[in-house]
Motif scaffolding. Structure first.
Motif, PDB file in Angstrom:
ATOM      1  N   THR A  13      -8.716  -7.093 -14.276  1.00 46.86           N
ATOM      2  CA  THR A  13      -7.890  -7.696 -13.227  1.00 46.86           C
ATOM      3  C   THR A  13      -7.261  -8.996 -13.706  1.00 46.86           C
ATOM      4  O   THR A  13      -6.056  -9.202 -13.579  1.00 46.86           O
ATOM      5  CB  THR A  13      -8.737  -7.957 -11.954  1.00 46.86           C
ATOM      6  OG1 THR A  13      -9.292  -6.714 -11.509  1.00 46.86           O
ATOM      7  CG2 THR A  13      -7.891  -8.556 -10.845  1.00 46.86           C
ATOM      8  N   ASP A  16      -7.671  -8.855 -19.947  1.00 45.96           N
ATOM      9  CA  ASP A  16      -7.322  -7.549 -20.520  1.00 45.96           C
ATOM     10  C   ASP A  16      -8.463  -7.111 -21.441  1.00 45.96           C
ATOM     11  O   ASP A  16      -8.389  -7.241 -22.664  1.00 45.96           O
ATOM     12  CB  ASP A  16      -6.005  -7.667 -21.294  1.00 45.96           C
ATOM     13  CG  ASP A  16      -5.461  -6.317 -21.727  1.00 45.96           C
ATOM     14  OD1 ASP A  16      -6.107  -5.296 -21.424  1.00 45.96           O
ATOM     15  OD2 ASP A  16      -4.396  -6.286 -22.368  1.00 45.96           O
ATOM     16  N   ILE A  85      -4.227 -10.592 -18.545  1.00 43.23           N
ATOM     17  CA  ILE A  85      -3.253  -9.569 -18.183  1.00 43.23           C
ATOM     18  C   ILE A  85      -1.876 -10.231 -18.149  1.00 43.23           C
ATOM     19  O   ILE A  85      -1.726 -11.310 -17.565  1.00 43.23           O
ATOM     20  CB  ILE A  85      -3.591  -8.982 -16.794  1.00 43.23           C
ATOM     21  CG1 ILE A  85      -4.933  -8.245 -16.817  1.00 43.23           C
ATOM     22  CG2 ILE A  85      -2.457  -8.094 -16.288  1.00 43.23           C
ATOM     23  CD1 ILE A  85      -4.965  -6.971 -17.634  1.00 43.23           C
ATOM     24  N   ASP A 161      -9.548  -3.965  -9.691  1.00 46.95           N
ATOM     25  CA  ASP A 161      -8.866  -2.854 -10.374  1.00 46.95           C
ATOM     26  C   ASP A 161      -9.646  -1.546 -10.347  1.00 46.95           C
ATOM     27  O   ASP A 161      -9.213  -0.560 -10.940  1.00 46.95           O
ATOM     28  CB  ASP A 161      -8.607  -3.232 -11.844  1.00 46.95           C
ATOM     29  CG  ASP A 161      -9.898  -3.313 -12.652  1.00 46.95           C
ATOM     30  OD1 ASP A 161     -10.845  -3.984 -12.198  1.00 46.95           O
ATOM     31  OD2 ASP A 161      -9.967  -2.708 -13.738  1.00 46.95           O
ATOM     32  N   VAL A 179      -5.215  -3.352  -7.846  1.00 41.63           N
ATOM     33  CA  VAL A 179      -4.199  -3.582  -8.870  1.00 41.63           C
ATOM     34  C   VAL A 179      -4.181  -2.418  -9.856  1.00 41.63           C
ATOM     35  O   VAL A 179      -5.226  -1.951 -10.300  1.00 41.63           O
ATOM     36  CB  VAL A 179      -4.421  -4.927  -9.597  1.00 41.63           C
ATOM     37  CG1 VAL A 179      -4.431  -6.078  -8.591  1.00 41.63           C
ATOM     38  CG2 VAL A 179      -5.725  -4.940 -10.398  1.00 41.63           C
ATOM     39  N   TRP A 181      -3.030  -2.238 -12.884  1.00 40.99           N
ATOM     40  CA  TRP A 181      -2.951  -2.545 -14.322  1.00 40.99           C
ATOM     41  C   TRP A 181      -4.322  -2.580 -15.003  1.00 40.99           C
ATOM     42  O   TRP A 181      -4.418  -2.899 -16.182  1.00 40.99           O
ATOM     43  CB  TRP A 181      -2.242  -3.891 -14.544  1.00 40.99           C
ATOM     44  CG  TRP A 181      -2.882  -5.061 -13.847  1.00 40.99           C
ATOM     45  CD1 TRP A 181      -4.009  -5.741 -14.229  1.00 40.99           C
ATOM     46  CD2 TRP A 181      -2.411  -5.714 -12.659  1.00 40.99           C
ATOM     47  NE1 TRP A 181      -4.282  -6.760 -13.353  1.00 40.99           N
ATOM     48  CE2 TRP A 181      -3.312  -6.779 -12.381  1.00 40.99           C
ATOM     49  CE3 TRP A 181      -1.321  -5.509 -11.804  1.00 40.99           C
ATOM     50  CZ2 TRP A 181      -3.149  -7.633 -11.285  1.00 40.99           C
ATOM     51  CZ3 TRP A 181      -1.164  -6.354 -10.717  1.00 40.99           C
ATOM     52  CH2 TRP A 181      -2.063  -7.395 -10.462  1.00 40.99           C
ATOM     53  N   SER A 185      -6.800   4.492 -12.267  1.00 38.32           N
ATOM     54  CA  SER A 185      -5.390   4.872 -12.130  1.00 38.32           C
ATOM     55  C   SER A 185      -4.894   4.549 -10.725  1.00 38.32           C
ATOM     56  O   SER A 185      -5.689   4.469  -9.777  1.00 38.32           O
ATOM     57  CB  SER A 185      -5.227   6.375 -12.385  1.00 38.32           C
ATOM     58  OG  SER A 185      -5.822   7.116 -11.326  1.00 38.32           O
ATOM     59  N   ASN A 199       1.523  -3.134  -8.556  1.00 36.37           N
ATOM     60  CA  ASN A 199       1.697  -2.729  -9.950  1.00 36.37           C
ATOM     61  C   ASN A 199       1.863  -3.893 -10.915  1.00 36.37           C
ATOM     62  O   ASN A 199       1.793  -3.693 -12.131  1.00 36.37           O
ATOM     63  CB  ASN A 199       2.924  -1.808 -10.065  1.00 36.37           C
ATOM     64  CG  ASN A 199       2.745  -0.523  -9.278  1.00 36.37           C
ATOM     65  OD1 ASN A 199       1.770   0.190  -9.460  1.00 36.37           O
ATOM     66  ND2 ASN A 199       3.677  -0.232  -8.382  1.00 36.37           N
ATOM     67  N   HIS A 200       2.103  -5.100 -10.389  1.00 30.89           N
ATOM     68  CA  HIS A 200       2.322  -6.251 -11.273  1.00 30.89           C
ATOM     69  C   HIS A 200       1.829  -7.532 -10.596  1.00 30.89           C
ATOM     70  O   HIS A 200       1.946  -7.668  -9.370  1.00 30.89           O
ATOM     71  CB  HIS A 200       3.809  -6.387 -11.617  1.00 30.89           C
ATOM     72  CG  HIS A 200       4.083  -7.348 -12.730  1.00 30.89           C
ATOM     73  ND1 HIS A 200       4.229  -8.702 -12.518  1.00 30.89           N
ATOM     74  CD2 HIS A 200       4.199  -7.156 -14.063  1.00 30.89           C
ATOM     75  CE1 HIS A 200       4.441  -9.304 -13.680  1.00 30.89           C
ATOM     76  NE2 HIS A 200       4.422  -8.400 -14.638  1.00 30.89           N
TER      77      HIS A 200
END
Length: 211
Positions: A13, A16, A85, A161, A179, A181, A185, A199-200
Motif C-alpha cells: 500500500t 513496494d 509505491i 491492498d 487500492v 496497486w 487484484s 487505481n492510483h
C-alpha cells in the motif's frame, strides 16, 4: 468537526514490497513446506483471499507465525533497497496538508516500517505505527488502536491492498478504501465490496473527502 484519521496498511500500500516478499517466500518454501510461487502462480494468487492462499499453499497453520517472523527478519536486510509505491509520497503530503491525521497498522515489524519511512523521508507524515502478527485479518489490532487513541469509528478510514484489509475494516465498523496497486487484484478486491476502490494514489484525497 472531528479530525479524520487515515490508517494505512504498509506492504503493497505504501511500500513496494511485493516482489521482495515473493522472493523471500520462495527461498523459504522448502523449509516451511509450501509450494514456490512462479509468475503465473502469483497472478492466480492475486485473485485469492488470504484464507484461500493459505489453503492453496498447503502450509500448516501452526507454522505461519514462525514463517512471518522469518520473512520480517529477511525483509530487514532489504529495507535499504525498497521504495514507496509511485505517487504515494505526494498523496500522503497532500492528505497531511489537508489536515488529516495519518497512521499505519501492519503485520510487518515496527523496526522495518520505521527504517523504511526514514530512508524514504516519510516518517514525519505519520502520527503512529502499530505492528501485530495476524493471519487472517487485523480487526483486533484496529480495535486496539481505536481504543488506545480514543478514536470514533466514523472518523477513521482504512486504506489497504488485500481482501483481509477490507474484511477487518468491516468487522471494526470503519470505512475502507481498497487500492489496486498492491497484492490483490482489482477484481478480488471489488468482490469484497470496499467503500471505494482506487487505481492510483492521486485519487486518495478525492475519495477521502467523500467519506
Amino acid at each position: 468537526m472531528t479530525q479524520k484519521v487515515i490508517i494505512f496498511d504498509f506492504d503493497g500500500t505504501i511500500a513496494d514490497t511485493v516482489d521482495a516478499l515473493v522472493t523471500i517466500a520462495n527461498r523459504l518454501a522448502v523449509e516451511f513446506g509450501y509450494i514456490q510461487i512462479t509468475p503465473e502462480e502469483l497472478a492466480r494468487l492475486r485473485t485469492f483471499s488470504s484464507r484461500e492462499i493459505i489453503k492453496y499453499s498447503g502450509i500448516s497453520l501452526f507454522k505461519i507465525p514462525f514463517l512471518l517472523k522469518k520473512v520480517k527478519g529477511e525483509l530487514k536486510q532489504k529495507i535499504q533497497e525498497l521504495r514507496p509505491i509511485p505517487g504515494i509520497h505526494a498523496a500522503l503530503i497532500e492528505l497531511q496538508e489537508e489536515g488529516y491525521r495519518l497512521g499505519i497498522i501492519t503485520s510487518n515489524s515496527q523496526e522495518n516500517v520505521t527504517a523504511f519511512l526514514k530512508n524514504n523521508e516519510l516518517a514525519y507524515l505519520f502520527d503512529f505505527i502499530y505492528s501485530g502478527v495476524t493471519i487472517f485479518g487485523k480487526t483486533t489490532i484496529i480495535n486496539n488502536v481505536l481504543r488506545q487513541k480514543q478514536l470514533k469509528t466514523q472518523a477513521v478510514i482504512y486504506v489497504g491492498d488485500e481482501t483481509r484489509d477490507i474484511e477487518a475494516s468491516r468487522k471494526a465498523n470503519i470505512k475502507v478504501i481498497a487500492v489496486a496497486w498492491g497484492f490483490n487484484s482489482p477484481e478480488a478486491l471489488a468482490q469484497q465490496n470496499p467503500d471505494f476502490l482506487i487505481n492510483h494514489p492521486s485519487q486518495l484525497l478525492e475519495v477521502i473527502k467523500k467519506c
